[in-house]
Design a protein around this motif. Structure first.
Motif, short mmCIF file in Angstrom:
data_model
loop_
_atom_site.label_atom_id
_atom_site.label_comp_id
_atom_site.label_asym_id
_atom_site.label_seq_id
_atom_site.Cartn_x
_atom_site.Cartn_y
_atom_site.Cartn_z
N ALA A 84 0.86 -1.19 0.00
CA ALA A 84 0.00 0.00 0.00
C ALA A 84 0.89 1.23 0.00
O ALA A 84 1.89 1.29 0.71
N SER A 85 0.53 2.20 -0.79
CA SER A 85 1.28 3.45 -0.81
C SER A 85 0.83 4.30 0.36
O SER A 85 -0.36 4.59 0.50
N PRO A 86 1.76 4.70 1.22
CA PRO A 86 1.38 5.58 2.33
C PRO A 86 0.74 6.86 1.80
O PRO A 86 1.08 7.33 0.71
N GLN A 87 -0.18 7.43 2.57
CA GLN A 87 -0.89 8.63 2.14
C GLN A 87 -0.03 9.88 2.21
O GLN A 87 -0.37 10.90 1.65
N ARG A 88 1.09 9.79 2.90
CA ARG A 88 2.01 10.93 2.97
C ARG A 88 3.42 10.43 2.70
O ARG A 88 3.69 9.24 2.71
N ARG A 89 4.31 11.35 2.47
CA ARG A 89 5.71 11.02 2.20
C ARG A 89 6.29 10.22 3.37
O ARG A 89 6.05 10.57 4.53
N GLN B 99 -2.23 -4.01 1.92
CA GLN B 99 -3.70 -4.07 1.87
C GLN B 99 -4.12 -5.23 0.98
O GLN B 99 -3.35 -5.71 0.16
N GLU C 27 -0.24 -3.34 9.07
CA GLU C 27 1.04 -2.68 9.30
C GLU C 27 2.05 -3.77 9.65
O GLU C 27 1.79 -4.61 10.51
N GLU D 250 6.08 0.59 -0.07
CA GLU D 250 5.08 0.49 0.99
C GLU D 250 5.58 1.04 2.33
O GLU D 250 4.88 1.01 3.33
N ARG E 21 -4.68 -2.31 10.70
CA ARG E 21 -4.96 -0.87 10.70
C ARG E 21 -6.43 -0.61 10.39
O ARG E 21 -6.91 0.49 10.54
N MET F 99 -6.23 -3.47 5.85
CA MET F 99 -4.95 -2.76 5.83
C MET F 99 -4.15 -3.25 7.03
O MET F 99 -4.64 -3.19 8.16
N GLU G 156 6.22 3.30 5.30
CA GLU G 156 5.58 4.47 5.89
C GLU G 156 6.61 5.30 6.66
O GLU G 156 6.48 6.50 6.77
#
Length: 132
Positions: A65-70, A102, A110, A85, A127, A108, A87
């Motif tokens: 899953a691509s984190p929603q932030r950098r 995910q 971790e 993936e 998550r 989802m 985080e």
């Protein structure tokens, strides 16, 4: 493609179990993971090198899953660049990293690792969206 997504996921989980049969001490992907935030059954990958855990998660129908932030990583830390993936990672202490995975059902998870050169799975945690 033949078979439902659930059938393919179950077949993948069976294959993952077959891949892990062997020397004593190999992780059992069907075991209930230690207590998680949701109590959901997660694959027991503690102690597994992260590259192997990635292959097993993919076989079990999870995707990075691509984190929603950098990602939160020191500039010199190559682990975040090596794994999309990621985080976040730290070089302090046991050098922990957190990776997100995910599945198509919306779960989802971790995956936390330790180690700078050799990443080893420390724990898994739901998550959200994990079945009870």
């Amino acid at each position: 493609m033949i078979g439902s997504r659930r059938t393919r996921a179950l077949a993948g989980a069976a294959l993952a179990g077959a891949l892990l049969l062997g020397p004593a001490g190999a992780p059992d992907v069907y075991a209930q993971a230690p207590a998680t935030s949701s109590g959901a059954g997660l694959p027991a990958l503690r102690g597994t090198p992260y590259p192997q855990a990635r292959r097993l998660l993919a076989i079990m129908a999870y995707e990075p899953a691509s984190p929603q932030r950098r990602p939160r990583c020191p500039d010199s830390d190559e682990r975040c660049g090596a794994y999309p993936e990621a985080e976040g990672c730290s070089t302090a202490g046991r050098a922990p990293c957190t990776f997100l995975w995910q599945n198509a059902g919306g779960a989802m998870i971790e995956v936390r690792t330790t180690g700078l050169d050799t990443l080893v799975v420390e724990s898994l945690r739901c998550r959200g969206g994990c079945p009870e």
